[in-house]
Each structure stands twice: as C-alpha cells, then as structure tokens.
Design an enzyme around this catalytic site. Structure first.
Site, short mmCIF file in Angstrom:
data_model
loop_
_atom_site.label_atom_id
_atom_site.label_comp_id
_atom_site.label_asym_id
_atom_site.label_seq_id
_atom_site.Cartn_x
_atom_site.Cartn_y
_atom_site.Cartn_z
N ARG A 18 1.16 -1.61 -0.01
CA ARG A 18 -0.77 -0.05 -0.20
C ARG A 18 0.79 1.11 0.28
NH1 ARG A 18 -3.65 -0.24 4.86
NH2 ARG A 18 -2.10 -1.27 5.83
N ASN A 36 -6.33 -2.58 1.99
CA ASN A 36 -5.80 -4.62 1.57
C ASN A 36 -7.44 -4.79 1.91
OD1 ASN A 36 -3.37 -4.64 1.68
ND2 ASN A 36 -3.72 -4.31 4.02
#
Length: 89
Positions: A18, A36
């Site tokens: 990320r 996520n």
C-alpha cells in the site's frame, strides 16, 4: 473521469504494497485510493492521464521488492473525481 479499478493478487499484504502504491501514485499524479482486502488482495482505484496510468500499472505489476504479484484484474468505468491519493484502512 475514467477510473481504473485494480485488484492485485499474490503476496501483497504485509510487504509494504500500500505504501509503495501511495508513493508511486503521488509521483505520477494519480488520484484515488488503495486498501487491503480481507482475502489478502489489494484494491486500488486510480485516476490520471492515460500514459501515467499505464506506467502506474506496470509498477504495480512489479511491486515492492518483498512482494510477489501473481495477477492484476482491471476494470475501467466513469467514476467520481478524486482530489488526492489515500491509503484506506
């Protein structure tokens, strides 16, 4: 505004994916978000110039050094405009 929806599969959680995505999005002036998913995938919504989105996707395929991207699913649709790129939790 064209929005690119990516689902990234593989070893992409717990490896900085990320944050990697956040940094390359800002480098290429991509707007949207990354998060996520409960199943181990990473979901990304991205908006930007076509040439930047193409480079962005290639970088997503490579991922950070500790990741292993197996597949990226992509859909494109008209979506609401984003003003920045965020990491969603």
């Amino acid at each position: 505004m064209l929005t690119h929806h990516f689902i990234v599969k593989g070893r992409v959680q717990g490896v900085g994916y990320r944050f990697f995505t956040y940094h390359i999005a800002n480098e290429y002036n991509i707007k949207g978000w990354v998060k996520n998913l409960w199943n181990g995938d990473v979901e990304i919504l991205a908006q930007g110039e076509t040439r930047h989105i193409e480079v962005f996707k290639k970088l997503l395929e490579a991922g950070p050094p500790s990741s292993k991207v197996k597949n990226i699913e992509e859909d494109v649709f008209d979506g609401k405009k984003y003003d920045d790129f965020d990491i969603e939790y």
